[in-house]
Write an enzyme that holds these catalytic residues in place. Structure first.
Site, PDB file in Angstrom:
ATOM      1  N   SER A  99     -36.446   1.118 -21.009  1.00 18.14           N
ATOM      2  CA  SER A  99     -36.615   0.601 -22.367  1.00 18.14           C
ATOM      3  C   SER A  99     -36.082  -0.820 -22.440  1.00 18.14           C
ATOM      4  O   SER A  99     -34.991  -1.108 -21.953  1.00 18.14           O
ATOM      5  CB  SER A  99     -35.866   1.487 -23.368  1.00 18.14           C
ATOM      6  OG  SER A  99     -35.746   0.847 -24.621  1.00 18.14           O
ATOM      7  N   LYS A 100     -36.853  -1.705 -23.055  1.00 18.66           N
ATOM      8  CA  LYS A 100     -36.394  -3.095 -23.175  1.00 18.66           C
ATOM      9  C   LYS A 100     -35.189  -3.214 -24.095  1.00 18.66           C
ATOM     10  O   LYS A 100     -34.461  -4.205 -24.050  1.00 18.66           O
ATOM     11  CB  LYS A 100     -37.530  -3.991 -23.667  1.00 18.66           C
ATOM     12  CG  LYS A 100     -38.026  -3.688 -25.069  1.00 18.66           C
ATOM     13  CD  LYS A 100     -39.167  -4.616 -25.440  1.00 18.66           C
ATOM     14  CE  LYS A 100     -39.678  -4.345 -26.841  1.00 18.66           C
ATOM     15  NZ  LYS A 100     -40.819  -5.231 -27.192  1.00 18.66           N
ATOM     16  N   ARG A 101     -34.976  -2.213 -24.938  1.00 17.37           N
ATOM     17  CA  ARG A 101     -33.808  -2.236 -25.830  1.00 17.37           C
ATOM     18  C   ARG A 101     -32.529  -1.813 -25.108  1.00 17.37           C
ATOM     19  O   ARG A 101     -31.436  -2.117 -25.561  1.00 17.37           O
ATOM     20  CB  ARG A 101     -34.060  -1.327 -27.030  1.00 17.37           C
ATOM     21  CG  ARG A 101     -35.196  -1.780 -27.926  1.00 17.37           C
ATOM     22  CD  ARG A 101     -35.415  -0.807 -29.069  1.00 17.37           C
ATOM     23  NE  ARG A 101     -36.506  -1.227 -29.924  1.00 17.37           N
ATOM     24  CZ  ARG A 101     -37.783  -0.981 -29.696  1.00 17.37           C
ATOM     25  NH1 ARG A 101     -38.120  -0.304 -28.601  1.00 17.37           N
ATOM     26  NH2 ARG A 101     -38.728  -1.396 -30.520  1.00 17.37           N
ATOM     27  N   ARG A 102     -32.693  -1.092 -24.003  1.00 18.12           N
ATOM     28  CA  ARG A 102     -31.527  -0.502 -23.345  1.00 18.12           C
ATOM     29  C   ARG A 102     -31.351  -0.995 -21.904  1.00 18.12           C
ATOM     30  O   ARG A 102     -30.229  -1.088 -21.408  1.00 18.12           O
ATOM     31  CB  ARG A 102     -31.692   1.019 -23.356  1.00 18.12           C
ATOM     32  CG  ARG A 102     -30.569   1.808 -22.706  1.00 18.12           C
ATOM     33  CD  ARG A 102     -30.899   3.294 -22.696  1.00 18.12           C
ATOM     34  NE  ARG A 102     -32.146   3.583 -22.016  1.00 18.12           N
ATOM     35  CZ  ARG A 102     -33.165   4.223 -22.562  1.00 18.12           C
ATOM     36  NH1 ARG A 102     -33.111   4.639 -23.814  1.00 18.12           N
ATOM     37  NH2 ARG A 102     -34.291   4.449 -21.876  1.00 18.12           N
TER      38      ARG A 102
END
Length: 455
Positions: free
Chosen positions: A232-235
């Site tokens: 995930s690009k958020r994580r």
């Protein structure tokens, strides 16, 4: 001729999963003498920014995919094909394979009594002349997607709603535009991530409805992190550009990405692109999730760095070197650093002490090193530095003698000297560092460390 396509959307960063998909497509096209078609999915106006498209081209070029190779075709832009998309919608309407629908979400929920149920086909036979356009799906049987990697995948038709292919303003949706572009551009193989498998059912229906045979499907395994969750690009660290900017070599990244779901066999992992291409087969791609192990990637990169000729290694370090630094001096110590770094950006911390007026002390390193009679060690070594031969072996012998006078082995004795000279507890070999720094500068630094100790 095999024609594959890679169809990214501009997002401001290039995902490593997209890079893996691009490479698998590139390998397939290159080994067959086919074509790799780059199509930018730019119909989302909010994402249609030229610099983002340039970012895609730059990232692809970094991993070896560019117009320099005749296999490459494009870039094409989906937005340029809108007239063909609209013509396809009109054809499906004329053939009775699609219909207009004016149902709102609220009306659908009112009829079905649930916000979770799909469209109920209410407008199929209303013969409307305006509204959103829905594709008429079969009521019975199954839609089969024969996937090279996953085998036969069946989708029950009674679970598939009549899906929207164009908005009420006439603008086509992605699922329709994607199929039309693939047909128009003669795509024979669609190789993409598993998350697109659900779309394959709809596209499997659209292709024959538009008068074309569906392509060969191949859905690549999901890439997961160490918690076995989808990247995930958020994580997670997923931007290819961030690895490039950190100093990963393109050839190491390419090698590693090719192993996310596929392997050349014979327990080989480190392998140049030219050797992987003829071995690559879609049929050998594993359907199980692929673990993106950054530690392993880092180890790969270190292997590739150590394999570089010294001159090329020095050249590749240039982006991380201060313009004022003496390049001849750097060239002397570069081979020492080459065996110790895993990414090119680490070169700075390994060699900066040579070019600074005084080292930048890491306080934790200072506190750790200045134990075990540091003042006596530094004083004794300072005296020997003034007369010792400035070759590594002589410098080492001198420090061994000082250490022996104080009951210390070389490992303990060199700790305060290393920090005095370089500012850090780890780095290039100490005695080669002193040789490169020179007698006068080395003496100055040992004296400065003594002053700091006594102050």
């Amino acid at each position: 001729m095999i024609r594959v396509r890679f169809a990214p959307s501009p997002t401001g960063m290039f995902h490593v999963g997209g890079a893996r998909s691009a490479l698998f497509n590139w390998a397939l096209a290159e080994q067959s003498g086919g074509r790799f078609v780059l199509r930018i999915e730019d119909t989302d106006a909010a994402r249609n920014r030229p610099e983002w498209t340039e970012g895609i081209l730059s990232a692809l070029a970094w991993i070896g995919i560019s117009g320099d190779n005749p296999v490459f075709e494009g870039p094409h832009f989906q937005s340029e094909n809108e007239s063909q998309h609209r013509e396809a919608v009109a054809k499906l309407l004329a053939d009775g394979k699609a219909y207009y629908c004016d149902c709102t979400r609220e009306l659908l929920q009112e009829r079905t009594g649930s916000e979770h149920k799909g469209y109920d086909g209410f407008c199929r036979d209303r013969a409307l002349s305006a509204g959103a356009v829905r594709f008429r799906t079969p009521d019975e049987g199954v839609t089969v997607v024969d996937d090279v990697i996953r085998g036969r995948v069946e989708f029950p038709n009674d679970a598939q709603e009549d899906f929207v292919i164009a908005r009420s303003d006439g603008s086509p949706l992605y699922v329709l535009a994607n199929a039309v572009d693939d047909i128009t551009q003669g795509i024979t193989h669609v190789v993409r991530g598993e998350e697109h498998l659900a779309n394959a059912q709809r596209q499997q229906l659209l292709w024959p409805a538009l008068g074309a045979n569906p392509p060969v499907w191949a859905h690549l395994p999901v890439i997961v992190n160490e918690q076995r969750k989808k990247l995930s690009k958020r994580r997670d660290k997923v931007a290819l550009e961030s690895y490039r900017d950190e100093g990963y070599l393109a050839e190491a990244m390419v090698n590693y990405l090719m192993l996310l779901g596929w392997g050349p066999g014979e327990d080989r992992e480190i392998m140049p692109w030219a050797e992987m291409v003829p071995l690559f087969r879609l049929e050998d791609v594993n359907s199980a999730n692929a673990f993106f192990d950054e530690k392993k990637l880092r180890a790969f990169n270190g292997e590739y760095i150590r394999a570089l000729p010294p001159e090329e290694f020095a050249a590749r370090c240039e982006p991380w070197l201060d313009p004022s630094w003496d390049r001849e001096l750097f060239a002397r110590v570069a081979p020492l650093a080459q065996t110790r770094i895993a990414v090119l950006s680490e070169i700075t911390a390994n060699v900066d002490f040579l070019f600074l007026d005084e080292p930048v002390f890491d306080q934790a390193s200072w506190d750790k090193a200045m134990k075990n009679s540091p003042e006596e060690i530094l004083s004794g070594y300072l005296a020997r530095l003034e007369t010792a031969d400035m070759d590594p072996e002589s410098l080492k012998t001198a420090l061994e003698e000082v250490g022996a006078e104080h009951g210390l082995k070389l490992g303990k004795a060199q700790a305060p000297v290393r920090v005095a000279v370089t500012g850090r507890t780890v780095g290039l070999p100490l005695f080669e560092s002193i040789e490169a720094l020179g007698r006068e500068r080395s003496i100055e630094r040992v004296r400065a460390a003594l002053t700091r100790l006594r102050g």
